[in-house]
Design a protein around this motif. Structure first.
Motif, PDB file in Angstrom:
ATOM      1  N   THR A   1     117.751 125.546  36.619  1.00 29.40           N
ATOM      2  CA  THR A   1     117.412 125.204  35.236  1.00 29.40           C
ATOM      3  C   THR A   1     118.116 126.146  34.263  1.00 29.40           C
ATOM      4  N   ALA A   2     118.190 127.434  34.628  1.00 29.24           N
ATOM      5  CA  ALA A   2     118.878 128.407  33.788  1.00 29.24           C
ATOM      6  C   ALA A   2     120.371 128.086  33.678  1.00 29.24           C
ATOM      7  N   MET A   3     120.968 127.616  34.756  1.00 31.53           N
ATOM      8  CA  MET A   3     122.389 127.253  34.721  1.00 31.53           C
ATOM      9  C   MET A   3     122.631 126.100  33.765  1.00 31.53           C
ATOM     10  N   ARG A   4     121.750 125.095  33.787  1.00 31.80           N
ATOM     11  CA  ARG A   4     121.896 123.961  32.865  1.00 31.80           C
ATOM     12  C   ARG A   4     121.687 124.404  31.420  1.00 31.80           C
ATOM     13  N   THR A   5     120.686 125.264  31.203  1.00 28.71           N
ATOM     14  CA  THR A   5     120.430 125.758  29.846  1.00 28.71           C
ATOM     15  C   THR A   5     121.606 126.557  29.327  1.00 28.71           C
ATOM     16  N   CYS A   6     122.176 127.409  30.183  1.00 28.83           N
ATOM     17  CA  CYS A   6     123.331 128.211  29.793  1.00 28.83           C
ATOM     18  C   CYS A   6     124.514 127.321  29.427  1.00 28.83           C
ATOM     19  N   ALA A   7     124.736 126.266  30.213  1.00 29.55           N
ATOM     20  CA  ALA A   7     125.827 125.328  29.932  1.00 29.55           C
ATOM     21  C   ALA A   7     125.592 124.600  28.609  1.00 29.55           C
ATOM     22  N   ASP A   8     124.330 124.216  28.350  1.00 31.61           N
ATOM     23  CA  ASP A   8     123.999 123.542  27.091  1.00 31.61           C
ATOM     24  C   ASP A   8     124.333 124.430  25.885  1.00 31.61           C
ATOM     25  N   TYR A   9     123.920 125.689  25.976  1.00 29.52           N
ATOM     26  CA  TYR A   9     124.144 126.587  24.842  1.00 29.52           C
ATOM     27  C   TYR A   9     125.611 126.974  24.707  1.00 29.52           C
ATOM     28  N   ALA A  10     126.300 127.102  25.823  1.00 29.29           N
ATOM     29  CA  ALA A  10     127.736 127.391  25.759  1.00 29.29           C
ATOM     30  C   ALA A  10     128.463 126.257  25.037  1.00 29.29           C
ATOM     31  N   GLY A  11     128.074 125.016  25.333  1.00 30.21           N
ATOM     32  CA  GLY A  11     128.668 123.882  24.651  1.00 30.21           C
ATOM     33  C   GLY A  11     128.321 123.857  23.178  1.00 30.21           C
ATOM     34  N   ALA A  12     127.069 124.191  22.854  1.00 31.26           N
ATOM     35  CA  ALA A  12     126.634 124.206  21.461  1.00 31.26           C
ATOM     36  C   ALA A  12     127.376 125.264  20.646  1.00 31.26           C
ATOM     37  N   LEU A  13     127.622 126.430  21.253  1.00 27.37           N
ATOM     38  CA  LEU A  13     128.310 127.509  20.544  1.00 27.37           C
ATOM     39  C   LEU A  13     129.726 127.105  20.156  1.00 27.37           C
ATOM     40  N   ARG A  14     130.351 126.257  20.947  1.00 26.13           N
ATOM     41  CA  ARG A  14     131.719 125.817  20.630  1.00 26.13           C
ATOM     42  C   ARG A  14     131.734 124.894  19.414  1.00 26.13           C
ATOM     43  N   LEU A  15     130.580 124.342  19.049  1.00 24.87           N
ATOM     44  CA  LEU A  15     130.507 123.456  17.893  1.00 24.87           C
ATOM     45  C   LEU A  15     130.256 124.201  16.589  1.00 24.87           C
TER      46      LEU A  15
END
Length: 327
Positions: free
Chosen positions: A205-219
């Protein structure tokens, strides 16, 4: 109180003297405020600097556990670590539990660590009013890293960024999606997002959350004081200590780049200006509680309560009255 003796002992790194000095700067008594000013001026020529790291996150995300693990990690590297933890004050009684030192049992026993919990005293923004001065005292005492743990109240908690060099935001696994990540406020000022509790059954779950936020930061819009790939999202576990070396490496990389590019000194100068103006604002607000101005405020407040005048009109009249008094 012998202020020069206290300053000498703080400069020598005496923890008891540092605790006494922070108590002095946190005091609201007029004579103590004058002594605190003398103390800070006496220590200013030392020009010692520490890495100031602000840290926030929602209650229960594991801030205190992370700080203890991260603090022990830094001490093992030969660094001296100070922790300034701000606890929420009761809206009813004004009291605070101040339990962070109890939670950081191992770190509190280290001779190269100093932990100071302080009440927020209804100060907005997640930090206490005198936290900035406490940071200066910790720097003068020779600490290499000062960790500022905020109350942890939500997305509007941004004041800590105005007194720190790096701002870390701790997120719990499943703590939001891409939309949550691009919300304005605390997300915009984070330098590094750390998804905590990345261990055991929560690791995936932490890996998915980290990926979500990494994608959001690029926006998010690029900030001029960030190198490539920053801000970034990383996974850590305060329990297993995994991810701590990578997190520290990212902090060091960002700090070194900002120093080399001149953003470090510029940012600190801007922060000094900000807190000067903030102290002026607080002083002006304090003037409302005294003398004839307080009496006028009570009269207009009573008229608003009775419905004799609208709040906006009464406020305009009060401001006009203050201006007339100042001219």
């Amino acid at each position: 109180m012998d202020i020069q003796d206290l300053a000498d002992r703080v400069a020598a790194g005496e923890r008891r003297a540092l605790a006494r000095a922070i108590t002095l700067v946190e005091s609201a008594r007029k004579d103590h405020r004058a002594q605190a000013g003398v103390l800070l001026e006496a220590l200013a020529p030392l020009k010692r600097e520490a890495l100031r790291i602000g840290l926030s996150g929602t209650p229960g995300v594991g801030k205190s556990t992370f700080i203890e693990a991260f603090g022990m990690f830094l001490i093992e590297k030969g660094l001296k670590v100070a922790v300034l933890a701000v606890d929420p004050s009761s809206a009813r009684s004004g009291g605070s539990i101040l339990g962070d030192k109890t939670r950081m049992e191992s770190l509190s026993r280290e001779k190269n660590a100093f932990i100071r919990p302080s009440p927020s005293q209804a100060q907005m923004g997640g930090v206490a009013r005198r936290t900035r001065e406490a940071v200066s005292l910790c720097e003068a005492a020779g600490f290499d890293v000062v960790l500022i743990e905020t109350v942890g109240v939500g997305q509007s908690e941004t004041m800590v960024a105005d007194m720190s060099d790096l701002f870390l935001l701790l997120i719990a696994p499943a703590g939001g999606d891409e939309l949550q990540g691009v919300k304005r406020g605390i997300m915009e000022i984070a330098d590094i997002i750390l998804v905590n509790k990345a261990d055991g059954p929560l690791k995936e779950t932490a890996m998915r959350t980290c990926a979500d936020y990494a994608g959001a930061l690029r926006l998010l819009r690029k900030r001029p004081y960030d190198p490539v790939h920053f801000p970034k999202a990383l996974m850590v576990s305060a329990v297993t200590h995994t991810g701590l070396p990578e997190a520290w490496e990212a902090m060091t990389e960002l700090t070194d780049w900002r120093r080399a590019e001149g953003h470090w000194s510029t940012r600190r100068a801007e922060q000094a200006r900000h807190w000067f103006e903030e102290d002026v604002r607080i002083g002006l607000l304090a003037a409302l509680e005294k003398g004839e101005i307080r009496d006028r405020l009570n009269v207009l407040g009573g008229q608003v309560e009775r419905g004799e005048v609208g709040a906006s009109k009464a406020a305009e009249e009060m401001i006009s009255h203050i201006r007339a008094e100042m001219s």
